[in-house]
Design an enzyme around this catalytic site. Structure first.
Site, PDB file in Angstrom:
ATOM      1  CB  CYS A 105      -9.532  14.504 -16.476  1.00 17.90           C
ATOM      2  SG  CYS A 105      -9.344  14.512 -14.697  1.00 17.90           S
ATOM      3  N   GLY A 118      -5.439  17.612 -15.005  1.00 15.71           N
ATOM      4  CA  GLY A 118      -4.152  17.988 -14.403  1.00 15.71           C
ATOM      5  C   GLY A 118      -4.350  18.451 -12.976  1.00 15.71           C
ATOM      6  CG  HIS A 173      16.587 -15.136  -0.016  1.00 18.48           C
ATOM      7  ND1 HIS A 173      17.504 -15.611   0.881  1.00 18.48           N
ATOM      8  CD2 HIS A 173      17.052 -15.490  -1.237  1.00 18.48           C
ATOM      9  CE1 HIS A 173      18.503 -16.202   0.236  1.00 18.48           C
ATOM     10  NE2 HIS A 173      18.240 -16.148  -1.068  1.00 18.48           N
TER      11      HIS A 173
END
Ligand code: G6P
Length: 605
Positions: free
Chosen positions: A2, A99, A500
């Site tokens: 943000c 946040g 592999h």
């Protein structure tokens, strides 16, 4: 992540907020909004998707007012809808947040039981209600804000406007926030790039700080509410240079800026005239028995390349781990370990937390960062700068090569300090480092050829990248670059691992990008290339003239890079993998600079 912008000004701010938000687009977002204060109270306009959608809303319903906040949201709690977009309102306050509020569920239950009604699914809205409730209880705006901050756990950068008192307030806990001191105008921004058009005089809030901004004054307080002074710094003019110039995308521009970024970064470590490599005094490679690198994304791959170089040129063991895993593994740490965070932004939440954890273990810490005022730069014992300049494209390019340049210089310094490199070998290595900018210019000159080869990747469902040693780490980075911007599935493998498992994917539809310079493991990698060719795989080989010549008749296409010493080959080969990803994404019509779902600086865990 943000983006935040706030303006307390003497003129209408909506247009400036939009311009500022556009400069924050690079951080990655999926909705946007602004709020202002007018005589009628709070005004708010929001839109999902790009800022152009918000501009369309504003054309129909302008938003006057000289006090305002703006936000670009990267969704965490709740879909990227208009209702979840910031700003969030409650009574007399409007608020934007970067946040995550970790205790929002408890707070929401409490607030609902007190009759508060929520309109969004976000964690953010609780903060607006907390502040408004405190205002209702008779507190002043500053008291109400401080009180609300005390109820929050988690990480946040906040900007709030108070309609009645015409104040702009901000707070920082884990998410950076910058106060800009303009002429008769105060600014709040989530980074210096956002603030740069308004003023070059800034103050960086420390964790726990909050601030009150009128039109003409800025007051900063610490978590206890005590007035504090933070130094006023002048933002480098480069923060203002967020323009694409003649390039189609920031990413393309930043690929082309690499020779310069590398050269600037090397000069911070290498003194060409004296034939010397300087590292900060506190960094004594003789006292270091092991390096623990922690990083995320592209920065992790820079560390992975360096692991091979430190082993080879300095006999120094390096462990590297993605920061999000490292933190929760509580790894045993031995004395003599230097813990090194690598990060463009210096703000990536997981890397920052891992760095802090290392500090609590009593380890010496270093932060290799591009943003020199960042949280990591301030947290670490030693700051190791890169000088890439502001990087705007979400997919990291010049920051990566700047990291590799600094790390390669540190490798040589460590090799010399530990007596692994003789003086003559050190001087030779320094000369190789100094050749990098020129060789990168040569590598970038092959852009047209890269563009032609990109056509071969357009219809692929999946692309494999292979290499050995440091080139294996570069293969991982090449695959990351392609998938993040073109959305084509891609994986990097150590070439020897192909048989592999991944070789099961190989058929005529699966291109393989082989990073195979003509070094001491060329024959080994070439055997793996032949195994792919035997299964009709299309091979795009990135190598020097000699390597390409040896592979004639086996590979589908070759991308030439200049021949170079193994110390610097990863740097010289990087522009080719970047340009391949860039042109593939561009030809597919993808949004190269702002790929879907990605953020530039990931400030949540
Ligand atoms: C995000 C970005 C990547 C970057 C990573 C780490 O995922 O999109 O380009 O490599 O974060 O960021 P940092 O700022 O710590 O280097």
């Amino acid at each position: 992540m943000c983006g935040i912008l706030g303006l307390n000004s003497h003129h209408d701010v909506a247009e400036h907020l939009i311009e500022g938000l556009k400069r924050l687009e690079y951080r990655g977002y999926d909705s946007a909004g602004i709020a202002t204060v007018t005589d009628e109270g709070l005004q708010r306009r929001r839109a999902s998707g790009k800022i152009s959608n918000l501009e369309a809303v504003l054309r129909d319903r302008p938003c006057p007012g000289s006090l305002g906040i703006g936000h670009t949201r990267w969704a965490t709690h709740g879909a990227p809808t208009e209702t979840n977009a910031h700003p969030h309102l409650s009574g007399r306050v409007a608020l934007v947040h970067n946040g995550i509020i970790e205790n929002y569920r408890e707070l929401k239950t409490e607030l609902e039981s007190q009759g508060r009604v929520f309109e969004s699914e976000t964690d953010t809205e609780v903060i607006a209600h907390l502040i408004d409730m405190a205002l209702d209880a008779g507190h002043s705006p500053a008291e109400a804000f401080h009180q609300a901050l005390g109820r929050l756990t988690g990480a946040f950068g906040l900007a709030v406007i108070f309609a009645e008192d015409r104040l702009l307030m901000g707070a920082r806990q884990g998410s950076p926030l910058v106060v800009g001191l303009g002429e008769n105008e105060m600014v709040l921004g989530s980074d210096a790039i956002a603030v740069a058009p308004f003023t070059r005089r800034v103050m960086y809030l420390e964790d726990g700080d909050w601030c009150v901004l009128s039109q003409s004054d800025a007051h900063i307080f610490d978590a206890q509410g005590v007035t504090v002074q933070r130094p006023v710094k002048t933002v480098a003019a480069s923060a203002a240079l967020a323009e694409k110039g003649n390039y189609r995308h920031f990413m393309q521009k930043e690929i082309h800026e690499q020779p310069e970024a590398i050269s600037r970064t090397l000069s911070a470590y290498v003194n060409a005239a004296r034939g010397d490599i300087a590292v900060p005094e506190a960094l004594d490679f003789n006292a270091v028995s092991r390096i623990q690198i922690i990083a995320c994304g592209t920065a992790y791959y820079a560390g992975a390349v360096a692991r091979d170089l430190f082993a080879r040129y300095a006999h120094l063991p390096v462990d590297i781990e993605v920061a999000s895993e490292f933190r929760y593994r509580t790894p045993p740490m031995t004395p003599g370990t230097l813990s090194m965070a690598i990060s463009q932004s210096g703000e990536t939440a997981d890397t920052l937390a891992a760095l802090k954890w290392c500090k609590t273990q009593g380890l010496q810490t270093a932060a290799l960062v591009n943003v020199h005022e960042s949280s990591m730069a301030r947290e670490a014992d030693i700051m190791l700068p890169t000088h890439a300049g502001p990087e705007i494209g979400v997919a990291s390019t010049k920051a990566f090569t700047a990291q590799l340049s600094a790390l390669s210089a540190l490798v040589v310094a460590a090799g010399r300090a530990r007596g692994v490199l003789s003086e003559a070998q050190t001087q030779e290595a320094i000369q190789h480092l100094l050749e990098v900018p020129r060789l990168c210019v040569e590598a970038i000159e092959c852009e047209t050829q890269t563009e032609a080869i990109a056509h071969q990747l357009l219809d692929a469902q999946s692309v494999l990248y292979i290499g050995r040693g440091a080139m294996a780490s570069l293969a991982y980075e090449g695959a990351l670059k392609l998938k993040e911007i073109s959305y084509i599935h891609a994986e990097g493998y150590a070439a020897g691992e192909l048989k592999h498992g991944p070789i099961a994917l190989v058929d005529e539809h699966t291109p393989i990008v082989a990073l195979a310079p003509s070094d001491e493991v060329f024959e080994k990698t070439f055997s793996n290339i032949q195994e792919v060719a035997a299964r009709s795989g299309k091979i795009i080989m990135i190598s020097d003239a000699e390597g390409l010549k040896r592979a004639e008749g086996v590979i589908t296409a070759g991308l030439e890079i200049p021949a170079s010493d193994p110390l610097i080959t990863p740097l010289v080969a990087t522009p080719s993998i970047q340009m391949l990803a860039y042109h593939t994404a561009r030809l597919k019509g993808a949004d190269v600079d702002q790929p879907r779902n990605l953020a530039k600086s990931v400030t949540v865990e």
